[in-house]
Design an enzyme around this catalytic site. Structure first.
Site, PDB file in Angstrom:
ATOM      1  N   CYS A 187      22.161 -30.109   3.615  1.00 36.94           N
ATOM      2  CA  CYS A 187      20.498 -30.449   3.358  1.00 36.94           C
ATOM      3  C   CYS A 187      19.852 -28.931   2.944  1.00 36.94           C
ATOM      4  CB  CYS A 187      19.886 -31.081   4.351  1.00 36.94           C
ATOM      5  SG  CYS A 187      19.627 -30.334   5.718  1.00 36.94           S
ATOM      6  N   GLU A 204      18.521 -35.313  -5.853  1.00 37.76           N
ATOM      7  CA  GLU A 204      19.472 -34.717  -4.941  1.00 37.76           C
ATOM      8  C   GLU A 204      20.796 -35.129  -5.613  1.00 37.76           C
ATOM      9  OE1 GLU A 204      19.807 -36.051  -0.869  1.00 37.76           O
ATOM     10  OE2 GLU A 204      19.857 -34.049  -0.065  1.00 37.76           O
TER      11      GLU A 204
HETATM   12  P1  NAD Z   1      22.456 -42.126   4.383  1.00 38.54           P
HETATM   13  O1  NAD Z   1      20.990 -42.070   4.368  1.00 38.54           O
HETATM   14  O2  NAD Z   1      23.184 -42.957   3.654  1.00 38.54           O
HETATM   15  O3  NAD Z   1      23.064 -42.342   6.064  1.00 38.54           O
HETATM   16  C1  NAD Z   1      22.559 -41.794   6.943  1.00 38.54           C
HETATM   17  C2  NAD Z   1      22.785 -42.793   8.328  1.00 38.54           C
HETATM   18  O4  NAD Z   1      21.917 -44.020   7.933  1.00 38.54           O
HETATM   19  C3  NAD Z   1      23.933 -43.519   8.431  1.00 38.54           C
HETATM   20  O5  NAD Z   1      24.328 -43.480   9.725  1.00 38.54           O
HETATM   21  C4  NAD Z   1      23.925 -44.797   7.741  1.00 38.54           C
HETATM   22  O6  NAD Z   1      25.068 -45.583   8.384  1.00 38.54           O
HETATM   23  C5  NAD Z   1      22.711 -45.100   7.899  1.00 38.54           C
HETATM   24  N1  NAD Z   1      22.158 -45.924   6.691  1.00 38.54           N
HETATM   25  C6  NAD Z   1      22.445 -45.721   5.419  1.00 38.54           C
HETATM   26  N2  NAD Z   1      22.026 -46.581   4.723  1.00 38.54           N
HETATM   27  C7  NAD Z   1      21.142 -47.396   5.659  1.00 38.54           C
HETATM   28  C8  NAD Z   1      20.263 -48.569   5.341  1.00 38.54           C
HETATM   29  N3  NAD Z   1      19.904 -48.892   4.393  1.00 38.54           N
HETATM   30  N4  NAD Z   1      19.728 -49.321   6.483  1.00 38.54           N
HETATM   31  C9  NAD Z   1      19.930 -48.713   7.657  1.00 38.54           C
HETATM   32  N5  NAD Z   1      20.717 -47.633   7.859  1.00 38.54           N
HETATM   33  C10 NAD Z   1      21.119 -47.004   6.763  1.00 38.54           C
HETATM   34  O7  NAD Z   1      22.728 -40.511   4.573  1.00 38.54           O
HETATM   35  P2  NAD Z   1      24.203 -39.687   4.284  1.00 38.54           P
HETATM   36  O8  NAD Z   1      24.914 -39.884   2.954  1.00 38.54           O
HETATM   37  O9  NAD Z   1      25.192 -40.139   5.652  1.00 38.54           O
HETATM   38  O10 NAD Z   1      23.915 -38.280   4.395  1.00 38.54           O
HETATM   39  C11 NAD Z   1      23.319 -37.253   3.590  1.00 38.54           C
HETATM   40  C12 NAD Z   1      22.096 -37.150   3.321  1.00 38.54           C
HETATM   41  O11 NAD Z   1      21.436 -36.758   4.507  1.00 38.54           O
HETATM   42  C13 NAD Z   1      21.422 -36.252   2.239  1.00 38.54           C
HETATM   43  O12 NAD Z   1      20.405 -36.919   1.786  1.00 38.54           O
HETATM   44  C14 NAD Z   1      21.233 -35.100   3.122  1.00 38.54           C
HETATM   45  O13 NAD Z   1      19.938 -34.421   2.528  1.00 38.54           O
HETATM   46  C15 NAD Z   1      20.662 -35.833   4.408  1.00 38.54           C
HETATM   47  N6  NAD Z   1      20.371 -34.682   5.531  1.00 38.54           N
HETATM   48  C16 NAD Z   1      19.373 -34.400   5.756  1.00 38.54           C
HETATM   49  C17 NAD Z   1      19.212 -33.293   6.796  1.00 38.54           C
HETATM   50  C18 NAD Z   1      18.062 -32.631   7.256  1.00 38.54           C
HETATM   51  O14 NAD Z   1      17.984 -31.708   8.081  1.00 38.54           O
HETATM   52  N7  NAD Z   1      16.769 -33.117   6.501  1.00 38.54           N
HETATM   53  C19 NAD Z   1      20.274 -32.820   7.534  1.00 38.54           C
HETATM   54  C20 NAD Z   1      21.662 -33.380   7.027  1.00 38.54           C
HETATM   55  C21 NAD Z   1      21.691 -34.463   6.066  1.00 38.54           C
END
Ligand code: NAD
Length: 484
Positions: free
Chosen positions: A283, A384
């Site tokens: 991120c 992104e």
């Molecule tokens: P994601 O949003 O796809 O998933 C994150 C979590 O949410 C997972 O545990 C997943 O199972 C759950 N999830 C996914 N879709 C969902 C839905 N529709 N309903 C309910 N739960 C759901 O994210 P990812 O692909 O695992 O991670 C990457 C993202 O995380 C990137 O956008 C990155 O920028 C962000 N990120 C942000 C930070 C920060 O500090 N802001 C840190 C690390 C990662």
């Protein structure tokens, strides 16, 4: 080939979910399945929350220093298992082993910081707020907290929250990303060995169903979430509906400005790490490179030349700088953005498509990719990508840099490379993102400072770790007292 099935950890026991839906876990460098994970159900969440609720009754009465001592033991056990955790992490995630080590180190630093509970959880007092009346406020834990984590930092992100929640007397239910469930499984084995009391720390694997059951659960007091912006919005909205505390950290589109006076020789290693470290899946990764004024040609030329030297391979190999992406689906998504950049007229000066890594024909690799002459309205300058794709947007001056940064909805991090303190100050002062790097390409606050962005990169007010997180996991009870 049969692969191990990952289990939940509930009430101090390893428990099989009764779910009939399973996901595959891959070694992304090899493109091979290495484990299966059940996508847990609302019943799994109920069991974990019931155990956590029961544990809260004795855990909140355990003195803070005694609770901290469990963390001291955990820190030692994590040190002893340091390499093993990093290896599991790289195997299922793909990142270079040295980055995995860095991540595990940051996880441990959160355990260390949380042991300061006996000062960081304190309230405050004032005598004689009126004649013979004293007032004091102390912080109390609330109950069961939930955490929902992303895939890109399988070890560290849950530990931006967990140590603080439990050291303040709450109990915890963690849902790791279904793409990387093995790292936290390894970590929970260590939690179990250290002998945390049953039910204080629980883990349920799965996907949306587990998340939605957590959001709806009446016995979960609050949620710490990290992931993409659309999911963060959903979490924030649902927690609003059910009255839960929430901190929801979302996605990013980080801009790195390079001023004409920047020392490129010194800065290049950290620029490369910013854009290509973790294969762009941070991120805090740089995504848009902005050479300013007459530096542009020189910056573009030197950056593209350095990008060509990045070594790509299996993260477990010590020589690898950049590993694969997490999955084939994500690889396709990143390739889609490269196609979009070409279609919209950006100038592809380094093409990472079709990269071949010797001995890894099925890995999810994309090489360093650089587009020059990107305009602010192009898709690759706005969305992104979360891969090793750099969009170079040339800017004439500081006003243009600030406009570009402040016009993105995301406001996670922003970095500037310059030799001028005055220029750096103006940048820090004017841009919206909440994590700023000055001659630093990854503006990552350490555990004793808050981690989180602004705008569409963060919903809620209290960020990850730092001192403020002791407030997120506690409520201030104020007593006004008179004795006759
Ligand atoms: P994601 O949003 O796809 O998933 C994150 C979590 O949410 C997972 O545990 C997943 O199972 C759950 N999830 C996914 N879709 C969902 C839905 N529709 N309903 C309910 N739960 C759901 O994210 P990812 O692909 O695992 O991670 C990457 C993202 O995380 C990137 O956008 C990155 O920028 C962000 N990120 C942000 C930070 C920060 O500090 N802001 C840190 C690390 C990662």
């Amino acid at each position: 080939m049969s692969v191990p099935l990952i289990k939940n950890y509930i009430d101090g026991e390893w428990a099989k979910s009764d779910s009939t839906v399973f996901g595959d876990v891959y070694n992304p460098a090899r493109g091979e399945k290495i484990a299966a994970v059940a996508y847990g159900t609302a019943a799994d969440v109920d069991r974990a929350v019931a155990a956590a609720k029961e544990a809260f009754t004795f855990w909140r009465e355990t003195p803070p220093l005694t609770r901290a001592r469990y963390l001291f033991r955990l820190k030692e056990a994590f040190e002893e298992n340091f390499e093993d955790i990093a290896e599991v992490l790289t195997t299922e995630h793909g990142k270079a082993i040295d980055e995995a080590r860095g991540e595990v180190r940051r996880m441990i630093e959160n355990v260390e910081h949380a042991t300061g509970v006996t000062t960081l959880m304190c309230g405050y007092t004032l005598e004689d707020i009126a004649k013979n009346i004293d007032c004091y406020g102390h912080r109390q834990p609330l109950g069961v907290f939930g955490c929902i984590a992303p895939y890109n930092f399988p070890a560290m992100v849950p530990w931006w929250f967990l140590p603080y929640a439990v050291v303040t007397g709450n109990t915890f239910v963690l849902k790791p990303s279904e793409q990387v469930p093995m790292t936290q499984t390894k970590i929970m084995e260590i939690v179990d060995e250290v002998g945390f009391p049953e039910g204080v720390i629980n883990m349920v694997h799965g996907s949306k169903d587990v998340v939605n059951a957590m959001l709806a659960h009446p016995d979960i007091e609050g949620i710490s979430f990290v992931g993409s912006t659309p999911t963060a919005r959903h979490i924030y909205r649902e927690c609003g509906n059910t009255g839960k505390r929430v901190q929801a950290l979302g996605g990013a589109k980080n801009i790195v400005a390079v001023m004409s006076d920047a020392d490129l020789e010194q800065g290049m290693p950290s620029l490369l790490t910013s854009f290509f470290g973790c294969t762009g899946q941070r991120c805090l990764s740089g995504s848009v490179l902005v050479p300013v004024g007459d530096a542009a040609d020189r910056v573009v030329e030197q950056f593209a030349a350095a990008a060509k030297t990045v070594s790509i391979g299996d993260g477990i190999d010590e020589q690898t700088f950049m590993g694969p992406l997490i999955s084939n689906a994500h690889r396709e998504r990143v390739l889609g953005y490269i196609a979009k950049g070409i279609e919209e007229g950006a100038n592809l000066i380094l093409d990472g498509r079709g990269i071949e890594v010797d001995g890894y024909p099925n890995g999810f690799f994309v090489g360093p990719t650089v587009f020059d002459n990107v305009t602010p309205d192009m898709t690759i300058a706005r969305e992104e990508i979360f891969g090793p794709v750099v969009s170079i947007v040339r800017a004439p001056d500081m006003d243009a840099v600030v406009d570009l940064i402040n016009s993105r909805g995301f406001a996670n991090a922003a970095c500037i490379y310059t030799a001028s303190g005055a220029v750096a100050r103006e940048f820090k002062y004017r841009v919206k993102p909440a994590m700023i790097g000055v001659n630093i390409g990854i503006a990552a606050p350490m555990s004793f400072f808050p981690f989180g962005g602004a705008g569409n990169s963060m919903f809620g007010d209290i960020k990850g770790h730092g001192q403020e997180i002791f407030q997120f996991y506690t409520d201030m009870k104020v007593v006004i007292e008179r004795w006759y």
